[in-house]
Design a protein around this motif. Sequence first.
Motif, PDB file in Angstrom:
ATOM      1  N   UNK A  19      14.428  43.851 -39.644  1.00 43.47           N
ATOM      2  CA  UNK A  19      13.470  43.607 -40.715  1.00 43.47           C
ATOM      3  C   UNK A  19      12.519  44.773 -40.920  1.00 43.47           C
ATOM      4  N   UNK A  59      -2.903  41.006 -26.977  1.00 40.23           N
ATOM      5  CA  UNK A  59      -3.761  40.290 -27.911  1.00 40.23           C
ATOM      6  C   UNK A  59      -5.178  40.864 -27.926  1.00 40.23           C
ATOM      7  N   UNK A 113       8.501  37.504 -38.325  1.00 42.99           N
ATOM      8  CA  UNK A 113       7.518  37.860 -37.306  1.00 42.99           C
ATOM      9  C   UNK A 113       7.964  37.367 -35.942  1.00 42.99           C
ATOM     10  N   UNK A 114       7.545  38.104 -34.896  1.00 42.65           N
ATOM     11  CA  UNK A 114       7.844  37.634 -33.550  1.00 42.65           C
ATOM     12  C   UNK A 114       7.003  36.404 -33.252  1.00 42.65           C
ATOM     13  N   UNK A 115       7.451  35.635 -32.230  1.00 48.52           N
ATOM     14  CA  UNK A 115       6.805  34.352 -31.963  1.00 48.52           C
ATOM     15  C   UNK A 115       5.333  34.477 -31.605  1.00 48.52           C
ATOM     16  N   UNK A 116       4.954  35.602 -31.032  1.00 51.09           N
ATOM     17  CA  UNK A 116       3.585  35.706 -30.554  1.00 51.09           C
ATOM     18  C   UNK A 116       2.721  36.610 -31.425  1.00 51.09           C
TER      19      UNK A 116
END
Lengths: 277, 277, 277, 277
Positions: free
Chosen positions: A257, C263, D254-257
Amino acid sequence: MADHSIKKTLYSVIFGTNTPAGKRFDVLLIVVIIASVLLIMLDSIQTISIQYHRALYVGEWVFTLFFLLEYLTRIYCSPKKTSYIFSFYGLIDLISILPAFIGLIFPTANHLTIFRLIRVLRIFRVLKLVRHVDEANILLVALLRSRRKVFVFFSSVLVITVIFGSILFVVEGEENGFSSIPHSIYFAIVTITTVGYGDISPQTPLGQFISSIMMLTGYAIIAVPTGILTAELHHEMGIQRSSSMCPNCNRSGHENDANFCKHCGGELNTISSKEHG
Amino acid sequence: MADHSIKKTLYSVIFGTNTPAGKRFDVLLIVVIIASVLLIMLDSIQTISIQYHRALYVGEWVFTLFFLLEYLTRIYCSPKKTSYIFSFYGLIDLISILPAFIGLIFPTANHLTIFRLIRVLRIFRVLKLVRHVDEANILLVALLRSRRKVFVFFSSVLVITVIFGSILFVVEGEENGFSSIPHSIYFAIVTITTVGYGDISPQTPLGQFISSIMMLTGYAIIAVPTGILTAELHHEMGIQRSSSMCPNCNRSGHENDANFCKHCGGELNTISSKEHG
Amino acid sequence: MADHSIKKTLYSVIFGTNTPAGKRFDVLLIVVIIASVLLIMLDSIQTISIQYHRALYVGEWVFTLFFLLEYLTRIYCSPKKTSYIFSFYGLIDLISILPAFIGLIFPTANHLTIFRLIRVLRIFRVLKLVRHVDEANILLVALLRSRRKVFVFFSSVLVITVIFGSILFVVEGEENGFSSIPHSIYFAIVTITTVGYGDISPQTPLGQFISSIMMLTGYAIIAVPTGILTAELHHEMGIQRSSSMCPNCNRSGHENDANFCKHCGGELNTISSKEHG
Amino acid sequence: MADHSIKKTLYSVIFGTNTPAGKRFDVLLIVVIIASVLLIMLDSIQTISIQYHRALYVGEWVFTLFFLLEYLTRIYCSPKKTSYIFSFYGLIDLISILPAFIGLIFPTANHLTIFRLIRVLRIFRVLKLVRHVDEANILLVALLRSRRKVFVFFSSVLVITVIFGSILFVVEGEENGFSSIPHSIYFAIVTITTVGYGDISPQTPLGQFISSIMMLTGYAIIAVPTGILTAELHHEMGIQRSSSMCPNCNRSGHENDANFCKHCGGELNTISSKEHG
């Protein structure tokens, strides 16, 4: 020069698959190979063999001459004749035509086993089909890449069957059909691969208990080759999928992507991402 | 000092695989082990055993003395003798030579089962081969890492077979070959592992219905060990693949297409990425 | 108050596994369950059942009274009695003790099948073991998460076996053992799950051809449940692996080799990365 | 207009599954299909067929008329009648009702095989169930996407079985049940798919040795379809999982996190990440 250009044309038709003529020749060859194999199968059924003896005989010679012609043409138009002759495909092509001629030399009813062996040898021409399966390569690469692991896996299975087979030979004994260690190992292989013909089966409670352990072992270790190959294939496919190139720096490995090249920041062609969305 | 250096040389030849002599010794040992196992197999075939009794007897003693010599040398040149003797390989080496000598002490035709047991014990020398398979470790690590799950899997399979076996014992009964619960559990294991000898098979419609459910269960839960191992192996291989080190900070774990170390930002050697592109 | 604290202590011992006493009780229970199941198995073997009738009878009652005591104690110290009684484990605990008492009420030799049924019902106490396998949950979650797909898979297999079974019923017919459609479907299930008892097998060439297609289908679609579960487990394990938390923001999902939280940028505890390096 | 709205309502009930009426009709249809298939199965059991002949006959006609009504209604309210009639489901719907009427025309006891064939044809109505399984699509997509590989896999298996079958035909011969090459190929398929009926099994040591190689081959190559499908499914699921959309730019992947959209930088809804944490 004409001879040279004929050679070239023949080569592109017989060895190549890119030209329409080459494709048509390929399809023809596949059909002839399958028809020829079916004929050999029919020939092996006694009732059919006796009733249609003449037709089968003629058919076989038509196919043999066709394959002979193909073989000679391949040699003729091949640029490196000896390397073709001794290649895997060259030998398969030869084996496809030899048995018929050997059958001419030796009188038929001489020795049944040899006679049958020669006739059945003809069926190896089914291997000519392998030439036409390009995709076999992907699987083959995955298999080859894990060949050490596959070898280790088979060795382990063999060691396990030797041990279990020998134990069962002692426990069950000749009276229950476990007549020798090799025969007991055969039983162990039949069991551990979950084939289970039932031609021999454990009769004593202890033998059945040991066989049960063997079955559960076989049931669990089937996971090993699957796990190895799946992990390999997963990796292999991952490489293939991420191998679309950046138009700017010609490097690959972008995620499916990605809009921009991760190496140089150039904009990527987003066709492949639309394909999935 | 000479004695010490002989010990060291012997140790590197017998235990090591890095020197040419060590490699040659390894190959010799593998050949002897396999030859010796084949001899035991041949010996168990009655017709061969009777006809070639003398040759097999002599051959067996040659192999036994060879393994005895190997065993004594291993003890001699091992730095920690007791730890070798009681190690897995030490015990296997001992079992490879013991049966022949036990056979000398006990007169042959005394008791058939014990006699046969002792002779077959010799085949455990096939386990000497395990020493030479380094790759077994990768698979073993993956198996060990998921041993709790494998244990749970086997416990579940056993509980399922106990339940199904008992139900079939009631449904089919002794008249159809389900003579006891253990025997019915044996049938349940034969069924759920998809082995299916057919030595006993359900005869009543209800028994066949229950067996069908059992087969479908077995067919589906074979996915469990495969899934576990595949996921483990995939992870294991992922670690191995990303273990190329950064030339700057010596840390590993970079993705296959990374150009810069993710830990310190130092430029990575891109050889490994070219390898795949 | 004393009564209340006894209840609490008993609860922690019987239901919990964290205290040493709770662990010891768990191990005792597992041993008793397995011993009791083995006794039922032995009891089902006729020769043993007759010879050791008295010992087996006494043993069974000792186990039953033990399980009765356990059951009553569980009810006594359970804070929500009815919810325990009607829970899965509560019912299993009840089934473990009921058959023995039912056996007292009904005279033994009345009706063989019912008598046998009641005796075999006791073996369901093997399900008490499930309580002690915590890891069953991980597999169960993966299975439950793909339950729709598993259901679809089984429905598809059943539809395929109904179609193939019916075709074989026509092709082979009663004379070759395919006596009815349900019986032919049983054969189709035996074939497609690769069990292959051989109690019935196709006799006509056409029947063998159709069976061959069925075998190859079964051989290929075994990949379906494996593929589903592997993909699920892989995802599941990935979540578990990346579930170590950041000491700063308490969020998880970091890669195995990350040094800093993705994060909030806080430094991560690198113990888990050392584990693998 | 009333007619048009009736058509539309009927269409939404019969073809759709979104309205409560549509759902109820679906459930009714599934129940009727299964009941009808069970009736055909019972009808094939001779003892039941004779005893309950009248009830089965009436039941069959009730089901047939129900399916006829369904078929006519589907044609009536379908906007493109011909495309429905010649669709897969249209043909299945037709086959569900035809055999009963053909049975009326031809007198019953005329020709047993044709009679049986027509009666068994009715069971194809089980395929009507396929319409109601939406999830079949996910698996089907994964299978279709790897159809070239699956085709190559099956071709390879067939080539292997042709070769092995022919070798065994020579080695074992007619005297051991390997009566023709097709029959020997049938045996090879039975072996390589690990089914192992045991209706024929190798009798000579050489035949057993070759069969053992074949079993081990089959045991190992079962990994191939599993590996292919697992890798496909894993990829497929990965796409599905990462298909939650960015509320800002509506793009997915998008990635899961991920907390922020990788395409536009807009903050993502973190519900899906909480779901797993």
